[in-house]
Design a protein around this motif. Sequence first.
Motif, PDB file in Angstrom:
ATOM      1  N   ARG A  17       0.867  -1.247   0.115  1.00  0.00           N
ATOM      2  CA  ARG A  17       0.044   0.021   0.096  1.00  0.00           C
ATOM      3  C   ARG A  17       0.878   1.250  -0.139  1.00  0.00           C
ATOM      4  NH1 ARG A  17      -2.817   2.384   5.300  1.00  0.00           N
ATOM      5  NH2 ARG A  17      -3.996   4.135   4.477  1.00  0.00           N
ATOM      6  N   ASN A  73      -2.334   1.899  16.317  1.00  0.00           N
ATOM      7  CA  ASN A  73      -2.799   2.969  15.055  1.00  0.00           C
ATOM      8  C   ASN A  73      -3.990   2.524  14.530  1.00  0.00           C
ATOM      9  OD1 ASN A  73      -2.266   3.882  12.301  1.00  0.00           O
ATOM     10  ND2 ASN A  73      -0.627   3.033  11.896  1.00  0.00           N
ATOM     11  N   HIS A  79      -9.386   9.734  12.619  1.00  0.00           N
ATOM     12  CA  HIS A  79      -9.913  10.809  12.264  1.00  0.00           C
ATOM     13  C   HIS A  79     -11.418  11.015  12.410  1.00  0.00           C
ATOM     14  CE1 HIS A  79      -5.957  10.854  10.448  1.00  0.00           C
ATOM     15  NE2 HIS A  79      -6.206  10.138   9.560  1.00  0.00           N
ATOM     16  N   HIS A  99       1.415   6.769  14.317  1.00  0.00           N
ATOM     17  CA  HIS A  99       1.101   6.799  12.968  1.00  0.00           C
ATOM     18  C   HIS A  99       2.476   6.741  12.110  1.00  0.00           C
ATOM     19  CE1 HIS A  99      -2.911   7.761  13.437  1.00  0.00           C
ATOM     20  NE2 HIS A  99      -2.595   8.808  14.397  1.00  0.00           N
ATOM     21  N   MET A 100       2.633   5.928  11.032  1.00  0.00           N
ATOM     22  CA  MET A 100       3.750   5.785  10.390  1.00  0.00           C
ATOM     23  C   MET A 100       4.102   7.033   9.715  1.00  0.00           C
ATOM     24  SD  MET A 100       3.491   1.908   8.988  1.00  0.00           S
ATOM     25  CE  MET A 100       5.236   1.638   8.437  1.00  0.00           C
ATOM     26  N   SER A 101       3.023   7.491   9.081  1.00  0.00           N
ATOM     27  CA  SER A 101       3.278   8.808   8.235  1.00  0.00           C
ATOM     28  C   SER A 101       3.093  10.020   9.254  1.00  0.00           C
ATOM     29  CB  SER A 101       2.591   8.854   7.155  1.00  0.00           C
ATOM     30  OG  SER A 101       0.924   9.036   7.501  1.00  0.00           O
ATOM     31  N   ARG A 110      -6.351  14.468   7.390  1.00  0.00           N
ATOM     32  CA  ARG A 110      -5.465  13.767   8.605  1.00  0.00           C
ATOM     33  C   ARG A 110      -4.902  14.756   9.664  1.00  0.00           C
ATOM     34  NH1 ARG A 110      -4.814   9.111   5.440  1.00  0.00           N
ATOM     35  NH2 ARG A 110      -4.961   9.727   3.264  1.00  0.00           N
TER      36      ARG A 110
HETATM   37  C1  DQA Z   1      -2.057   6.216   9.231  1.00  0.00           C
HETATM   38  C2  DQA Z   1      -2.459   7.481   8.775  1.00  0.00           C
HETATM   39  C3  DQA Z   1      -3.998   7.519   8.421  1.00  0.00           C
HETATM   40  O1  DQA Z   1      -4.211   9.025   8.068  1.00  0.00           O
HETATM   41  C4  DQA Z   1      -4.187   6.661   7.370  1.00  0.00           C
HETATM   42  O2  DQA Z   1      -5.752   6.654   7.254  1.00  0.00           O
HETATM   43  C5  DQA Z   1      -3.757   5.430   7.768  1.00  0.00           C
HETATM   44  C6  DQA Z   1      -2.101   5.049   8.201  1.00  0.00           C
HETATM   45  C7  DQA Z   1      -0.431   6.078   9.446  1.00  0.00           C
HETATM   46  O3  DQA Z   1       0.162   4.976  10.003  1.00  0.00           O
HETATM   47  O4  DQA Z   1       0.442   7.039   9.124  1.00  0.00           O
HETATM   48  O5  DQA Z   1      -4.358   4.196   7.166  1.00  0.00           O
HETATM   49  O6  DQA Z   1      -2.479   5.977  10.464  1.00  0.00           O
END
Ligand code: DQA
Length: 153
Positions: A17, A73, A79, A99-101, A110
């Motif tokens: 993904r 996570n 959100h 969150h990874m990002s 977000r």
């Molecule tokens: C996430 C950030 C979220 O906005 C997104 O919907 C995810 C992954 C992250 O790990 O960065 O599914 O939680």
Amino acid sequence: MNILIINGPNLNLLGKREPGVYGSDSLEEIQREISEKAKQIGTEVDFFQSNHEGAIIDALHEAMDSYDGVVLNAGAYTHYSYAIRDAIAAIKIPVVEVHMSNVNSRDEFRHTSVIAPVCAGTIAGFGKNSYILGLRAAAEIAWERSRASQKQK
Ligand code: DQA
């Protein structure tokens, strides 16, 4: 200390993904690395992933009796899921949001986390290391709580 790591929707697809955002490691590979780190830190760790809101809520409820803390996570549920927020508020163990990002540098939607106010804290933007940092944070809080309750006795 026993920590549960919960991953929400679409995180089962890690590796495939949006690799530019989430990296090329699968969830299984990341979980293996987390387990290694957990051993070094001296904590037990278990994993749960679901794409379903209710299953995540059930896992949070059940965690209360078996774990000292949770690393969550919640994916996109972060959100807008007031139901997950209420579940976190209902349980008495610390929940660390990860969150990874770096969600704050991404799409406007977000930037809002409805779960953040009821979590112990938030870690975002460190890729798979967000989980390791989350694990350390959850374990520290749990150790601190256990020391404080020992003192009261
Ligand atoms: C996430 C950030 C979220 O906005 C997104 O919907 C995810 C992954 C992250 O790990 O960065 O599914 O939680």
